[in-house]
Design an enzyme around this catalytic site. Structure first.
Site, PDB file in Angstrom:
ATOM      1  N   PHE A 151     -17.960 -18.531   0.690  1.00 57.03           N
ATOM      2  CA  PHE A 151     -19.147 -18.547   1.485  1.00 57.03           C
ATOM      3  C   PHE A 151     -18.712 -19.057   2.930  1.00 57.03           C
ATOM      4  O   PHE A 151     -19.583 -18.696   3.645  1.00 57.03           O
ATOM      5  CB  PHE A 151     -20.070 -19.668   0.835  1.00 57.03           C
ATOM      6  CG  PHE A 151     -19.866 -20.932   1.109  1.00 57.03           C
ATOM      7  CD1 PHE A 151     -20.170 -21.422   2.312  1.00 57.03           C
ATOM      8  CD2 PHE A 151     -19.434 -21.603   0.314  1.00 57.03           C
ATOM      9  CE1 PHE A 151     -20.076 -22.860   2.798  1.00 57.03           C
ATOM     10  CE2 PHE A 151     -18.761 -23.283   0.519  1.00 57.03           C
ATOM     11  CZ  PHE A 151     -19.349 -23.528   1.736  1.00 57.03           C
ATOM     12  N   GLU A 178     -21.655 -15.026  -3.426  1.00 55.86           N
ATOM     13  CA  GLU A 178     -22.956 -14.612  -4.045  1.00 55.86           C
ATOM     14  C   GLU A 178     -24.033 -15.605  -3.135  1.00 55.86           C
ATOM     15  O   GLU A 178     -25.083 -15.309  -3.135  1.00 55.86           O
ATOM     16  CB  GLU A 178     -23.310 -14.874  -5.396  1.00 55.86           C
ATOM     17  CG  GLU A 178     -23.021 -15.922  -6.015  1.00 55.86           C
ATOM     18  CD  GLU A 178     -21.587 -16.526  -6.360  1.00 55.86           C
ATOM     19  OE1 GLU A 178     -20.668 -16.007  -5.625  1.00 55.86           O
ATOM     20  OE2 GLU A 178     -21.470 -17.085  -7.486  1.00 55.86           O
ATOM     21  N   ARG A 179     -23.459 -16.554  -2.429  1.00 54.89           N
ATOM     22  CA  ARG A 179     -24.013 -17.515  -1.488  1.00 54.89           C
ATOM     23  C   ARG A 179     -24.370 -16.877  -0.101  1.00 54.89           C
ATOM     24  O   ARG A 179     -25.245 -17.142   0.529  1.00 54.89           O
ATOM     25  CB  ARG A 179     -23.665 -18.921  -1.530  1.00 54.89           C
ATOM     26  CG  ARG A 179     -23.400 -19.452  -2.888  1.00 54.89           C
ATOM     27  CD  ARG A 179     -23.212 -20.746  -2.670  1.00 54.89           C
ATOM     28  NE  ARG A 179     -21.803 -20.914  -2.895  1.00 54.89           N
ATOM     29  CZ  ARG A 179     -21.078 -22.474  -2.857  1.00 54.89           C
ATOM     30  NH1 ARG A 179     -21.905 -23.409  -2.593  1.00 54.89           N
ATOM     31  NH2 ARG A 179     -19.993 -22.534  -2.992  1.00 54.89           N
ATOM     32  N   SER A 228     -12.096 -22.312  -3.900  1.00 45.74           N
ATOM     33  CA  SER A 228     -11.873 -23.612  -4.228  1.00 45.74           C
ATOM     34  C   SER A 228     -10.500 -23.417  -5.107  1.00 45.74           C
ATOM     35  O   SER A 228     -10.287 -22.471  -5.743  1.00 45.74           O
ATOM     36  CB  SER A 228     -12.779 -24.235  -4.940  1.00 45.74           C
ATOM     37  OG  SER A 228     -13.435 -23.445  -5.940  1.00 45.74           O
ATOM     38  N   CYS A 283     -11.630 -24.365   6.070  1.00 45.25           N
ATOM     39  CA  CYS A 283     -10.424 -25.032   5.012  1.00 45.25           C
ATOM     40  C   CYS A 283      -9.594 -25.224   5.864  1.00 45.25           C
ATOM     41  O   CYS A 283      -8.314 -26.121   5.455  1.00 45.25           O
ATOM     42  CB  CYS A 283      -9.925 -23.661   4.205  1.00 45.25           C
ATOM     43  SG  CYS A 283      -9.349 -22.347   5.332  1.00 45.25           S
TER      44      CYS A 283
END
Ligand code: NAD
Length: 489
Positions: A151, A178-179, A228, A283
């Protein structure tokens, strides 16, 4: 008002989903419902895969010089729609408009680099490996390839993969987070205008069921993943068990080492931007600042001021410097980790003015926790929010040792005026991306986006040469044409 639901794109056209489940997509700054995204079933995913499979035999025969013409057109469309795409990123992700512009710029840069495919894809050869025998290495496309993306960079991360995949002659499926499905949806509306052969580029919405269908399909040759670490590990193992080529970028816990000879004013400003920019959801965000010796006091004062001066709010307001985190759950998780850190003995040395007045958004204020114990949960957990921990050591050696103890290896930076210390740091620190007086060591599109240890599973990374190597199979041809067989003309 009726909310539009997201559609899949395959076979060169849009397809409403027959999914039974849809997920709400909410603006994290306001909680406004933006759209609903289908949770595609394995059957729906299979339709998308078959569209990509059908397109491959012809697409691989299109000369590479022709294939890249579509990418030149795509670059122009992305430039033309630059402001609108950036706004959509801000709407669904929450980052500021400038941060959205920054990631889109890097996305476009990847399209530009992939336009070099006629050079990048070249193999090599050697005459007379034995008398009259020549050997050649050719790069050929794999077939159907897929990318599963997170996302936090809805515009940039799909482009670590998409342009290289199709420039090399593969057909491609994007499964965005999907976010944040709206950015991909808008970009695919532009892709629709390219008149690519149907099935070359495809968009599949969904979560685990869609991902599992991609992983288990015998028609998908390679999978790229960014997200993640637990999911990266799962995808790496699953894809490998089905014999696929796979590259998985995982989570991070990035450190910065501050030496006493660094310019404290500049270092604090850069570290603050790295820790709190994108609400800490990069990240490559710095998560732990490690001060060496006398750097402690000078850095503490400056970083506190830098954090306290950040204006938090809705990223669409151009005066805002930091937006919300992605979801309510995320906000609660980050706040719980801050409280846990304090319970474990860390001291809250900075919290910018309360986010209480900011309305319903998922705002977490920039937070600095001093004296975090190296063995505490906070010290090893990826927080993925605007929280900077500070830790103190006596030497560069001790600092590098502390960084090396992390299970992650995405990025680390040093701030110093000493070439010797910088060299020692570059040489010894076990992370894939290293900064020297740089807060976010983000590789440009012509370098691999590296990452080590639990931050990356695989061999070849995204972007540049690595992208081309990942998306091509090497074929070696050895040829002999004996003169005794030749007809005389
Ligand atoms: P995530 O792992 O929750 O999701 C990433 C993708 O995986 C999404 O498309 C999601 O639909 C899918 N997914 C989620 N759970 C799944 C499951 N159980 N099975 C199959 N698919 C699943 O990650 P996120 O929250 O979207 O992104 C944030 C994470 O990504 C952070 O950990 C961050 O460090 C990491 N990240 C890493 C890099 C890098 O280059 N190393 C870059 C950006 C983000």
């Amino acid at each position: 008002m009726a909310i539009e639901t997201q559609q899949h794109y395959y076979g060169g056209t849009w397809h409403p989903s027959a999914a039974e489940q849809f997920t709400d997509v909410v603006n994290p700054a306001t909680q406004e419902l933006l759209t609903q995204v289908p949770d595609a079933s394995a059957d729906e995913a299979e339709d998308v895969i078959q569209s990509a499979r059908a397109a491959f035999p012809e697409w691989r025969r299109v000369p590479v010089g022709t294939r890249i013409q579509y990418l030149f057109k795509l670059k122009n469309l992305l430039e033309e729609h630059f402001e609108r795409i950036s706004e959509i990123v801000t709407l669904e992700n929450g980052k500021t408009r400038n941060e959205s512009r920054g990631e889109l710029r890097r996305a476009i840069e990847n399209v530009e680099v992939a336009c070099g495919a006629p050079m990048l894809m070249q193999g090599y050869n050697l005459e007379d490996i034995s008398p009259g025998i020549d050997e050649t290495m050719i790069r050929q496309p794999l077939g159907v390839v897929a990318a599963i993306t997170p996302f936090n960079f809805p515009a940039m991360i799909p482009f670590w993969f998409l342009p290289y995949a199709i420039a090399c002659g593969n057909t491609f499926i994007l499964k965005p987070s999907e976010r944040v499905p709206l950015t991909a949806q808008y970009i695919f509306e532009l892709i629709h205008q390219l008149d690519l052969p149907p099935g070359v580029l495809n968009l599949l919405h969904g979560g685990k069921a869609a991902v599992n269908a991609l992983l288990s399909s015998p028609d998908v040759r390679a999978v790229s993943f960014v997200g993640s670490t637990p999911v990266a590990r799962y995808i790496y193992a699953q894809a490998a068990s089905y014999g696929k080529r796979v590259q998985c970028q995982g989570g991070a816990k990035n450190h910065v080492l501050i030496l006493p000879d660094a310019d404290m004013e500049m270092s604090a400003r850069i570290v603050s931007d790295s820790a709190f920019g994108c609400a800490g959801q990069r990240c490559l965000a710095v998560s732990v600042a490690v001060t060496v010796g006398e750097a402690r006091a000078g850095f503490a004062a400056k970083i506190r001021d830098a954090a306290a001066s950040i204006k938090v709010g809705n990223g669409l307001d151009d005066s805002v410097q930091m937006g919300p985190v992605i979801s309510r759950e995320s906000r609660v998780r980050v706040e719980d980790l801050i409280h846990k850190g304090v319970r474990e003995g860390a001291k809250l040395i900075a919290e910018s003015p309360s986010a209480k007045d900011l309305g319903a958004g998922n705002f977490v204020v920039p937070t600095i926790l001093d004296g975090v114990a190296p063995d505490s949960a906070l010290s090893s957990t990826e927080i993925f929010g605007p929280v900077l921990s500070t830790v103190h050591v006596d030497s560069v050696e001790e600092g590098v040792k502390l960084i090396a103890a992390s299970s992650y290896g995405n990025a680390a930076s040093i701030f110093t005026n000493s070439g010797r210390a910088a060299r020692q740091f570059k040489y010894e620190v076990p992370t894939g991306n290293v900064g020297v007086n740089v807060g976010v060591a983000a590789p440009l599109a012509y370098f691999p986006f590296s990452g080590w240890k639990d931050s990356f599973f695989g061999t070849l990374h995204g972007q540049g040469w690595d992208g081309v190597a990942f998306y091509t199979e090497e074929k070696v041809v050895i040829e002999r044409w004996p003169t005794s067989w030749s007809r005389k003309f």
